[in-house]
Design a protein around this motif. Structure first.
Motif, PDB file in Angstrom:
ATOM      1  N   GLU A 365       0.831  -1.207   0.000  1.00  0.00           N
ATOM      2  CA  GLU A 365       0.000   0.000   0.000  1.00  0.00           C
ATOM      3  C   GLU A 365       0.863   1.255   0.000  1.00  0.00           C
ATOM      4  O   GLU A 365       1.898   1.317   0.659  1.00  0.00           O
ATOM      5  CB  GLU A 365      -0.905   0.024   1.238  1.00  0.00           C
ATOM      6  CG  GLU A 365      -1.770   1.273   1.354  1.00  0.00           C
ATOM      7  CD  GLU A 365      -2.561   1.318   2.652  1.00  0.00           C
ATOM      8  OE1 GLU A 365      -3.187   2.360   2.925  1.00  0.00           O
ATOM      9  OE2 GLU A 365      -2.546   0.318   3.401  1.00  0.00           O
ATOM     10  N   GLY A 367      -0.085   5.145   0.881  1.00  0.00           N
ATOM     11  CA  GLY A 367      -1.113   6.064   1.353  1.00  0.00           C
ATOM     12  C   GLY A 367      -0.644   7.503   1.241  1.00  0.00           C
ATOM     13  O   GLY A 367       0.480   7.823   1.633  1.00  0.00           O
ATOM     14  N   ARG A 413      -7.498  11.002   2.363  1.00  0.00           N
ATOM     15  CA  ARG A 413      -6.441  10.004   2.227  1.00  0.00           C
ATOM     16  C   ARG A 413      -6.687   9.133   1.003  1.00  0.00           C
ATOM     17  O   ARG A 413      -7.731   8.506   0.872  1.00  0.00           O
ATOM     18  CB  ARG A 413      -6.343   9.134   3.480  1.00  0.00           C
ATOM     19  CG  ARG A 413      -5.089   8.242   3.485  1.00  0.00           C
ATOM     20  CD  ARG A 413      -4.843   7.639   4.854  1.00  0.00           C
ATOM     21  NE  ARG A 413      -3.602   6.882   4.898  1.00  0.00           N
ATOM     22  CZ  ARG A 413      -2.396   7.396   5.062  1.00  0.00           C
ATOM     23  NH1 ARG A 413      -2.275   8.706   5.204  1.00  0.00           N
ATOM     24  NH2 ARG A 413      -1.317   6.647   5.092  1.00  0.00           N
ATOM     25  N   ARG A 415      -5.500   5.862  -1.256  1.00  0.00           N
ATOM     26  CA  ARG A 415      -4.822   4.589  -1.021  1.00  0.00           C
ATOM     27  C   ARG A 415      -4.616   3.874  -2.360  1.00  0.00           C
ATOM     28  O   ARG A 415      -5.572   3.629  -3.097  1.00  0.00           O
ATOM     29  CB  ARG A 415      -5.640   3.713  -0.078  1.00  0.00           C
ATOM     30  CG  ARG A 415      -5.870   4.331   1.293  1.00  0.00           C
ATOM     31  CD  ARG A 415      -6.758   3.442   2.130  1.00  0.00           C
ATOM     32  NE  ARG A 415      -6.080   2.187   2.495  1.00  0.00           N
ATOM     33  CZ  ARG A 415      -6.723   1.105   2.950  1.00  0.00           C
ATOM     34  NH1 ARG A 415      -8.046   1.116   3.064  1.00  0.00           N
ATOM     35  NH2 ARG A 415      -6.040   0.011   3.260  1.00  0.00           N
ATOM     36  N   LEU A 417      -3.343   0.283  -3.647  1.00  0.00           N
ATOM     37  CA  LEU A 417      -3.178  -1.047  -3.062  1.00  0.00           C
ATOM     38  C   LEU A 417      -2.582  -2.031  -4.060  1.00  0.00           C
ATOM     39  O   LEU A 417      -2.732  -1.862  -5.288  1.00  0.00           O
ATOM     40  CB  LEU A 417      -4.528  -1.572  -2.563  1.00  0.00           C
ATOM     41  CG  LEU A 417      -5.248  -0.708  -1.516  1.00  0.00           C
ATOM     42  CD1 LEU A 417      -6.628  -1.285  -1.209  1.00  0.00           C
ATOM     43  CD2 LEU A 417      -4.419  -0.604  -0.245  1.00  0.00           C
TER      44      LEU A 417
END
Length: 453
Positions: A365, A367, A413, A415, A417
């Motif tokens: 990940e 972020g 936020r 993300r 992945l």
């Protein structure tokens, strides 16, 4: 002519030179301009046209005029360098405060006297024809003291004059012990260690004087002088670019924006013969590359802006390509190509190389916390683009897009992945929406695999 230019940033940043300008005091506020061949002055109060200042002959070459590239004023005294001989020539204090001046009458090198044979005879001359001569018609000049070094650039901060040579840098001040005052060397600085490589790279940022050093000791680098203290501010990657570039015509400039002070360095013939512009932020102590895009091809070019000045409550730049004047606008995030066409600003942040002791790992990940600010249309949902390089940042693979949250959703936020198995990688984020953006935080999550490829 008056195009707008957005402020380019992605991160915590909200974002004089050649010819040289210097103002002299007195009842006649004047602007001095040295262009490498001539010296001019302009009356800021009366306006009108530029006026020539008569330049003296070189003291070591009869019949050849000096060629100044830098002009400064210290304690009312005008001082210029001569790019051809390496000497500096200076004036008595406030030589242009009046249009005329009384000097001794000289015939065949001898002072003439009045009929009483006691009182020296005088004559009236135009002040701008006698600037760098004393009352006897003798040139006033000085040379560097370290290694008898040439003088390739000058910069004044208050009463201190920084004298740049190819092999050394000195600090001078004006003394007052004699009638016309003398120059006093006040500090013995770097000798045979740091000298000036690029005369046009000298620029002042909040009383810090920045320049490209000659690389005699440890390769070319960018230094900042604060008072009489030297500090290297360039990073290794920039030093390598400087070492592999033609820096003779590198140009330094400075400007301030939103409580940030910037030193810019334009290199017209950098690595791979491509022009590039790098900017250092004294608030964050970070370097960034500024660039523009070709409207037709979309390819990156060197930043089109140079020689900034603060005028009419705006930061005004000159355009390298066509000589137009442009200004920065905090609420405009595009580059205007002409009155009808513009291109989006591309704002990028790139990470250093990410690795785990050269062992494989799964990149689980990435972020990113973004603040996309606010505009009138709150329905806009901007996107940020991710690219990953597996060769240290030389080339990047396919792009991944993620939404940043609607405009006004602060600290949203993002993300990314399941970014695959990596051994070493560089990540790059790109944002090109027509709005403010600040990258406030970022984090990565990886799982070591414990074996190498």
């Amino acid at each position: 002519m008056d195009y707008k230019w957005g402020v380019e940033c992605l991160g915590s940043v909200n974002t004089g030179s050649y010819p040289t300008f210097a103002e002299t005091g007195g009842e006649r506020p004047l602007l001095l301009i040295a262009d490498g061949v001539n010296l001019f002055y302009y009356n800021l109060k009366e306006g009108g046209s530029l006026h020539y200042i008569n330049l003296p002959d070189r003291i070591n070459e009869q019949g050849a005029k000096i060629k100044p590239t830098h002009v400064q004023v210290v304690s009312g005294s005008i001082i210029v360098n001569d790019s051809g001989s390496g000497y500096a020539y200076y004036s008595i204090p406030y030589p242009l405060s009046q249009t005329t001046r009384q000097v001794y009458k000289i015939v065949n090198g001898e002072v003439q006297y009045k009929p009483d044979n006691i009182t020296p005879d005088t004559e009236t001359v135009q002040s701008d024809q006698y600037v760098f001569l004393d009352d006897y018609g003798t040139p006033l000049y000085k040379n560097g003291e370290s290694n008898s070094d040439a003088i390739s650039a000058l910069y004044a901060i208050g009463s201190n004059l920084i004298v740049f040579g190819p092999k050394s840098i000195e600090f001078w001040q004006r003394g007052d012990a004699e009638q016309y005052q003398t120059w006093v060397r006040t500090s013995y600085t770097f000798n045979r260690e740091v000298g000036l490589d690029s005369p046009k790279s000298v620029a002042s940022v909040n009383n810090n004087v920045c320049f490209v050093s000659n690389g005699m000791n440890a390769g070319r680098a960018v230094f900042a002088i604060s008072g009489t203290e030297f500090q290297k501010i360039s990073e290794t990657w920039l030093d390598e670019i400087l070492d592999n570039s033609d820096t003779d015509n590198a140009i330094g400039f400075a400007y301030s924006r939103s409580n940030h002070a910037f030193y810019g360095l334009y290199i017209p013939n950098a690595q791979n013969k491509r022009s590039r512009t790098f900017v250092y932020d004294f608030s964050t102590h970070q370097w960034a590359e500024r660039s523009s895009r070709n409207f037709e091809t979309g390819r990156d070019l060197a930043w089109n802006l140079i020689y900034p000045v603060w005028f009419d409550n705006r930061t005004v730049f000159g355009h390298i390509g066509d000589g137009e004047l442009v200004y920065l606008d905090d609420n405009f995030h595009r580059e205007e190509v002409n009155e009808n066409e513009s291109v989006s600003l591309i704002r990028r942040r790139q990470s250093p190389v990410i690795m785990n002791n050269y062992q494989n790992f799964t990149f689980d990940e990435l972020g990113v916390e973004l603040n996309t600010g606010s505009i009138n249309d709150y329905s806009v949902n901007p996107k940020v683009q991710l690219e990953i390089s597996e060769d240290g940042g030389n080339s990047f693979g396919n792009t991944v897009l993620e939404e940043c949250g609607k405009t006004g959703q602060y600290f949203y936020r993002v993300r990314f992945l399941n970014l695959g198995v990596q051994r070493l990688c560089v990540v790059r984020l790109t944002f090109s929406e027509n709005m403010d953006v600040t990258l406030t935080n970022a984090s990565i999550r990886v799982s070591p695999l414990g074996f190498s490829m």
